[in-house]
Motif scaffolding. Structure first.
Motif, PDB file in Angstrom:
ATOM      1  N   THR A   4       0.844  -1.196   0.000  1.00 13.90           N
ATOM      2  CA  THR A   4       0.000   0.000   0.000  1.00 13.90           C
ATOM      3  C   THR A   4       0.879   1.246   0.000  1.00 13.90           C
ATOM      4  N   GLY A   5       0.516   2.167  -0.849  1.00 12.90           N
ATOM      5  CA  GLY A   5       1.289   3.397  -0.971  1.00 12.90           C
ATOM      6  C   GLY A   5       2.402   3.325  -1.991  1.00 12.90           C
ATOM      7  N   ASP A  62       0.468   5.363  -5.466  1.00 13.20           N
ATOM      8  CA  ASP A  62      -0.345   5.386  -4.243  1.00 13.20           C
ATOM      9  C   ASP A  62      -1.265   4.169  -4.192  1.00 13.20           C
ATOM     10  N   ARG A  92      -3.441   0.913  -3.458  1.00 12.03           N
ATOM     11  CA  ARG A  92      -4.375   0.586  -2.373  1.00 12.03           C
ATOM     12  C   ARG A  92      -4.758  -0.876  -2.495  1.00 12.03           C
TER      13      ARG A  92
END
Length: 122
Positions: A14-15, A85, A87
């Motif tokens: 994530t990220g 980014d 998710r």
């Protein structure tokens, strides 16, 4: 025979970011719109992004807008997509698509790749 081969999938955090590529053959790459769809388990294919035959026009799905960039490399007959980014909901099988016109609808694309798995963990 048209062939679309996806690469670049796998696991990510994530990220983080990932780049998916699609190598196209058997078609006039300079005259073909290209796109990405993804399918999460148990769901219908979701439009991710597309780029026009010229490479000058791009469309993005609402869930990736602002995080995604799609482009065509005419020298390599390859389409690339960067997704930032990341998710967990970006997880799914990503399919490369090709068509003379392009569309936000899965059924409108003439050609589809085999798909590549992307898994985003938190």
């Amino acid at each position: 025979q048209v062939k679309l081969v996806e690469s670049g999938g796998g696991s990510a955090q994530t990220g983080g970011s990932l780049q998916l590529s699609c190598a196209a053959s058997g078609l006039n790459f300079g005259d073909t719109a290209m796109g990405w769809f993804r399918r999460a388990p148990g769901k219908e294919p979701e439009f991710v992004a597309s780029v026009s035959w010229s490479g000058n026009s791009r469309d993005y799905g609402r869930s990736v807008e602002g995080r995604c960039t799609i482009s065509k490399d005419f020298a390599k007959n390859t389409m690339n997509m960067n997704l930032n980014d990341l998710r967990p909901e970006d997880t799914g099988i990503y399919y490369c698509t090709a068509d003379r016109k392009g569309s936000g609808l899965w059924s409108r694309w003439d050609y589809k790749g085999q798909g590549i798995q992307v898994t985003v963990s938190s």
